[in-house]
Design an enzyme around this catalytic site. Sequence first.
Site, mmCIF file in Angstrom:
data_model
loop_
_atom_site.group_PDB
_atom_site.id
_atom_site.type_symbol
_atom_site.label_atom_id
_atom_site.label_comp_id
_atom_site.label_asym_id
_atom_site.label_seq_id
_atom_site.Cartn_x
_atom_site.Cartn_y
_atom_site.Cartn_z
ATOM 1 N N GLU A 256 -5.418 68.182 75.463
ATOM 2 C CA GLU A 256 -5.191 68.050 76.155
ATOM 3 C C GLU A 256 -3.423 67.733 76.496
ATOM 4 O O GLU A 256 -3.569 67.759 77.631
ATOM 5 C CB GLU A 256 -5.865 66.751 76.750
ATOM 6 C CG GLU A 256 -7.510 66.414 77.530
ATOM 7 C CD GLU A 256 -8.623 65.491 77.058
ATOM 8 O OE1 GLU A 256 -8.877 64.878 77.619
ATOM 9 O OE2 GLU A 256 -8.407 65.417 75.820
ATOM 10 N N PHE B 22 -14.377 71.463 79.643
ATOM 11 C CA PHE B 22 -12.751 70.251 80.434
ATOM 12 C C PHE B 22 -13.181 68.920 80.661
ATOM 13 O O PHE B 22 -12.341 67.853 82.237
ATOM 14 C CB PHE B 22 -12.381 71.270 81.645
ATOM 15 C CG PHE B 22 -11.598 72.401 81.180
ATOM 16 C CD1 PHE B 22 -10.685 73.203 80.638
ATOM 17 C CD2 PHE B 22 -12.713 73.663 82.881
ATOM 18 C CE1 PHE B 22 -11.389 74.411 79.823
ATOM 19 C CE2 PHE B 22 -12.755 75.200 81.770
ATOM 20 C CZ PHE B 22 -11.729 75.505 80.730
ATOM 21 N N ASN C 290 -5.183 76.126 63.620
ATOM 22 C CA ASN C 290 -5.813 78.041 63.823
ATOM 23 C C ASN C 290 -4.586 77.669 64.777
ATOM 24 O O ASN C 290 -4.216 78.133 65.561
ATOM 25 C CB ASN C 290 -6.553 78.315 64.310
ATOM 26 C CG ASN C 290 -7.167 79.604 64.457
ATOM 27 O OD1 ASN C 290 -6.265 79.926 64.289
ATOM 28 N ND2 ASN C 290 -8.509 79.893 64.462
ATOM 29 N N PRO C 291 -2.813 78.212 64.169
ATOM 30 C CA PRO C 291 -2.503 78.449 65.250
ATOM 31 C C PRO C 291 -2.761 79.621 66.631
ATOM 32 O O PRO C 291 -2.008 79.454 67.217
ATOM 33 C CB PRO C 291 -1.217 79.304 64.590
ATOM 34 C CG PRO C 291 -1.279 79.301 62.929
ATOM 35 C CD PRO C 291 -3.050 78.725 62.990
ATOM 36 N N GLY D 243 -5.761 67.052 67.385
ATOM 37 C CA GLY D 243 -5.836 67.559 68.831
ATOM 38 C C GLY D 243 -5.367 67.776 69.931
ATOM 39 O O GLY D 243 -4.271 66.888 70.450
ATOM 40 N N GLY E 100 -12.418 66.330 69.827
ATOM 41 C CA GLY E 100 -13.690 66.640 68.456
ATOM 42 C C GLY E 100 -13.450 67.362 67.394
ATOM 43 O O GLY E 100 -13.566 66.534 66.222
#
Lengths: 196, 719
Positions: free
Chosen positions: B670, B246, B597-598, B667, B514
């Site tokens: 967050e 995190f 990837n759901p 992404g 990432g």
Amino acid sequence: MAQSTSSVITLNVNGEKRTLPVDHRTTLLDALRERLDLTGTKKGCDQGQCGACTVLIDGRRAVSCLQLAVAAEGREITTIEGLADGDQLHPVQQAFLDLDGFQCGYCTPGQICSALAVIEEHAAGWPSAATTDVRPEAGVPPLTADEIRERMSGNLCRCGAYVSIVQAVARAAGVETAQAAPALPQQGRTEEGTAA
Amino acid sequence: MTVTTVTTAVTGAVGTAHTRLEGRDKVTGAARYAGEIPYAELAHGWLVVSTIARGRIRSVESAPVLDMPGVLAVLHHGNAPRVNGDYAGMLGRPDPIVAPFQHDRVPYAGWPVALVVAETSEQAREAAEALVVRYDEEPHDVAFSAGHPGTYTPENSPHMQAETEKGDLEAELAASAAVVDAEYTTPEEHHSPLEPHAAMARWDNGRLEVVDSNQGSMWVADELAKLFSLDPASVRVRSEHVGGAFGSKGVRPHQVCAVMATTVLHRPVRVVLTRRQMFSLVGYRSPTAQRVRLGADADGRLRAFDHQAHCLTSTVHEFVEPSAGVGRVMYDAAAHHTVNRVVPLDVPTPTFMRAPGEAPGSFAVESALDELAEKCGMDPIALRTLNEPDAGPVSGLPFSSRNLLACFQEGARRFGWADRDPRPGLHREGRWLLGTGTAAASFPSGAAPSTAAVTAEADGTFTVRITAADVGTGARTALTQIAADALEVAPERVRMRIADSDFGPAMVAGGSMGTRSWAWAVMAAVSELRERLSLGGGIPPEGITARSNTAEAVGALPSRERHAFGAQFAEVAVDVTTGEVRVRRMLGIFAAGRIVNPLTARSQLVGGMIWGLSMALHEEAFRDKASGGHVGADFAGYHFAANADVPLIEADWVDDPDDDDPVGIKGIGEIGIVGVAAAIANAVWHATGVRHRHLPIRPDRVLLAGAEPGGGRDARSRR
């Protein structure tokens, strides 16, 4: 007089007897992780607040960081490594895997050991703080999502996998249901000061 | 090599649900984290941290401790190996916390003053607790407030503009029919990953090997090489499984101390932080005090937008929580001012924590928008729709894609927003007052240069090597899906190897960058490999390997406002006679590019939303002004959401294509947390008629504020 600070003990872990010398200060958690190479049991806080180190002792869940190894002698200890039957995952493990009941995986062994005990405690009729009717004659309360949430609250998950953890426990317990918005407990004082 | 013309061949792995590749290891306990790999002759290091908040170390009385059973060494400022903390790393100059034991100064409570190393962890712990350290104590100041005399506006940096300004703010506010002027505060918050920071270091044939828990093994290796003046090629860092991060798992004292100790003792040393030590050694989110001023015409159109955010930092390093960045993306106005100011205090340096800036900033801005909607007599979604900007409010750049309104539309439909009576304090169920609230979310979608290697093996499988980190995000699985589709093979034929600095430079798991950055490098390497394979010929026993480096392609990306967006919805129940707030349901709809990837994406978004719930109602670290240290630096004193605090939370997404983007992934690490605390606070207002501008919305705050149907009341800030 020289005082002994260590003892040779025999721990019964996952059905196997393991004899080892331990420093009396060693917790069951550290004995498992550092001495028996059973690192599946995790250390998240080392002070009984997170549940990551949950194991089953004589079939009941306990945080192994608050248990001295010497006090666990002679008791049946089950860790995450003792749940699967060969390649066959335990139904709770399978449900966590299929429903993505984890992210980083660090709290997961503790969650799974806890879930096993939750299902047994519930089946045995133990009430929880979420049980609405606690009279002995009320019988086994339904294992609702609220019941699972309450009973699993000793195991913290910082990734926030709680929603799928509840689904996984429900599936493993065979009570898969849609999760409705939680019921609002009405016990206690209303604004008018009368019991609801 | 061309990396800008990667074609996405779809074999169907991307976009379909895959359970985690390492999932079986995680549910059986077989997955080994950093502190769990046995080594012969392993010694255990235990840190000792300062008990004063400012001063000098007079003495470290190590002699009696060295006589204790099993103790091998006591490292402190008088004898520890010298390191070079004066370098520029990936994030610039490092926080001095990475260079412990170099001097006798104590800049805050919980600063590392010694490392005790012993044969067993029990021996190390007892010796560390027995170690006497004497100090010359100096007066300290840990009291954060926006009006602190030490407050300053930091210099602009490549990462962040401190202040932006256009138009005449006072004139536009004076000309506004509706004005909101309010101060919002958020407390000190801690990452609290369940796995404590742990590292094992050893010298192996002239190479330094570190097994660590981190967000970027190449990053850590590079900084360790700089600190210890080593050839970068002689440092190898691995981080196979990471138990949550995190933002807290970069270079921290545990790795540095382990390297110091193994260098002195010539045997493997493991250092694991205690939960309590993590509160002062691994960073945290600064408390914030934020003033927001909004001015609008009677129809709700913004004329003035002002966001002045304050945070703290330590006296030894500057870290700015960039809360005022939110308005630079979300809302435009003729007069627009945003600024981040900093107060240096005798406290540890804060750091990046999930959605740095956006998490606290969105609480203030999205709460203020709700207050403005109330003042204008408008629906909060209609107000946001009216003020949707065409281009970046500060940059003027076009958005690469901005599907915020689609999120609100889909969210409103599924949440049942149309049925909402906007008047507060009217909906009662027994002892509970019910309310609903909403808020917008945004988070930047960046990319950073990365390298990857893909090998076509002789047996028909493929091996991908990239210094990615899977901190629970599902990156290992997502990258496998990406590689499989690019190779046009089934995911089972792809072997994904990550988290080893020997694989070369790559972006860290951070900033929601990432997977986007790594996927780009993997796709580029696959493209190169396929070109080579298309030339024909057999595959030699060692395979055929293609490598990529996306530095040029990332640098060639046209300037755009690139962000993920989202709409958050919450329903709460408030008992004003006990102060209890229960979240009954939450829904988040996101526009975050291509979802790889759901299954794991939903988990990550819901996890972020739970962080938002936790921020709204639970999380708050207490710093004692007298001692300068924390009160209750543990999970009994620092609460984050437990299972029973969390209702059914749903996350979903709308289509968010960007045909000009070579990756299309934005992404999602967050965006989930952003806006949630505001949605909950807005729902608490709707339930009770009371505005809560200070987090967390604790029972005592609710109790003292009471309820006032019709609104107009404000909960006061009380510590």
